[in-house]
Scaffold this active site. Sequence first.
Site, PDB file in Angstrom:
ATOM      1  N   ALA A  60      49.918  41.443 -34.743  1.00  0.00           N
ATOM      2  CA  ALA A  60      48.793  41.343 -36.588  1.00  0.00           C
ATOM      3  C   ALA A  60      48.962  40.450 -36.656  1.00  0.00           C
ATOM      4  O   ALA A  60      49.630  39.154 -36.816  1.00  0.00           O
ATOM      5  CB  ALA A  60      50.043  41.706 -37.556  1.00  0.00           C
ATOM      6  N   ASP A  61      46.864  39.771 -37.605  1.00  0.00           N
ATOM      7  CA  ASP A  61      46.676  38.777 -38.180  1.00  0.00           C
ATOM      8  C   ASP A  61      47.586  38.554 -39.149  1.00  0.00           C
ATOM      9  O   ASP A  61      48.018  39.212 -39.635  1.00  0.00           O
ATOM     10  CB  ASP A  61      45.341  39.197 -38.627  1.00  0.00           C
ATOM     11  CG  ASP A  61      44.681  37.785 -38.786  1.00  0.00           C
ATOM     12  OD1 ASP A  61      44.530  37.330 -38.102  1.00  0.00           O
ATOM     13  OD2 ASP A  61      44.108  37.698 -40.108  1.00  0.00           O
ATOM     14  N   LYS A  62      47.594  36.901 -39.728  1.00  0.00           N
ATOM     15  CA  LYS A  62      48.133  36.511 -40.473  1.00  0.00           C
ATOM     16  C   LYS A  62      47.207  36.479 -41.964  1.00  0.00           C
ATOM     17  O   LYS A  62      47.285  37.027 -42.668  1.00  0.00           O
ATOM     18  CB  LYS A  62      48.949  35.660 -39.916  1.00  0.00           C
ATOM     19  CG  LYS A  62      49.509  34.756 -41.337  1.00  0.00           C
ATOM     20  CD  LYS A  62      50.167  32.823 -40.632  1.00  0.00           C
ATOM     21  CE  LYS A  62      50.349  32.082 -41.911  1.00  0.00           C
ATOM     22  NZ  LYS A  62      49.269  31.734 -43.336  1.00  0.00           N
TER      23      LYS A  62
END
Length: 437
Positions: free
Chosen positions: A250-252
């Site tokens: 997951a991208d932050k």
Amino acid sequence: MIEIAAVLSAVVAHWADFAIIMTLLLVNAGVGFWQEHKAGNAIAMLKRKLALGARVLRDGLWQEIAAQDLVPGDTILLKLGNIIPADVLLLSGDYLSVDQSVLTGESLPVDKGRGDSAYSGSIVGKGEMQGVVTATGLQTFFGKTAQLVERAESVSHFRKAVLAIGNFLIVSALVLIAVILFVALAIRHEPMIRTILFALVLTVAAIPVALPAVLSVTMAVGAERLARLKAIVSRLVAIEEMAGMDVLCADKTGTLTQNRLTLGKPVVIGARDAEELILAAALASERDTGDPIDTAVLGGLPASAPLASYSVLKYQPFDPVSKRSEAEVAAGTERFRVAKGAPQVILDLAQPDVGTRQTVTRQIDAMAEKGYRTLGVARKDGDGTWRFLGLLPLFDPPREDSAQTITAGQRMGIDIKMVTGDHLAVCRTFTGQPIDV
């Protein structure tokens, strides 16, 4: 297999079995078709809502049209925030900074100038230029890539499992039929017709005629439940594929967080006060560009700061390689330079003493443990040396459901990994969850 079972049932005149098998075939095909048809309609509606537009020069006038109406030879305008609607040859303007990660996977933006090509699907991060359309639709770089992906054949885990079951049953049935034929004909001398009819009945019985229908209905129920949660399932087998997921990357920023940076309490090192520190950072920022960091810095500037009395003579935008932005500023007869960027880069620029460097490093670590990213700010007066002014902490609050979602995923056995360029301490503490970075 099921179609073979239907044919064999008709051959031996077992019409009841034939009717049941055909009904199951139709149910299986109908359920799969209807669910994927509904999903296709939903996706088509989303595509219409999210359809790209383009500002194009036609008949001597600039006008907004749908991207699908562009043709090679059109002159279009590209500026900050635009998703490039077609492959374009850039003709005029200063420069473009383009995010091509959707095409190439490279994380750094690419600078474009006159004579360069900009590709469909990439995003304009900075600058403004005009260009002529060279390719549209499937003829673009993005379109050709999409065609390659579409032609790539892959067998889902669901299909592999069903095929494994089917192959096992086929082999088992063939072995049993061979044994029956040998025993009945060679040893017991049973009548040929009776033996063949028995073998056909065994073959029909060995084929799991209800299996696909049961699986399709089960997945259709799952697709309906997901639809209520605003998730569209374009292919039923995708449900099983997602259920078998082990790792989620997951991208932050903007995915686990709200992507709304706010300025925290400044840490003054070499500046006179917090106002001088924030003012220097604001002068090294671009106004009205939508950049979240620049917006947060300008938003934290006190109302009393005399920003309008300064003139920016030369501005160097943020460069992912140098990791800083820089500006040459004039205020009356006074000339000076300001810079903001990654703290370690600004420290190397200012070259403070060891004690100051250690103090700054401790402050960075302390703020990172509280979930703050930090910017370093420096100023250079005339021909003097760079002076490290201090640190600006930036906070990007997590989404309200991030911690709950991470906990739920880990409870289900999913290994969640965060993908980001932020400080490690920021990543480990912003949700309160122990996830890999």
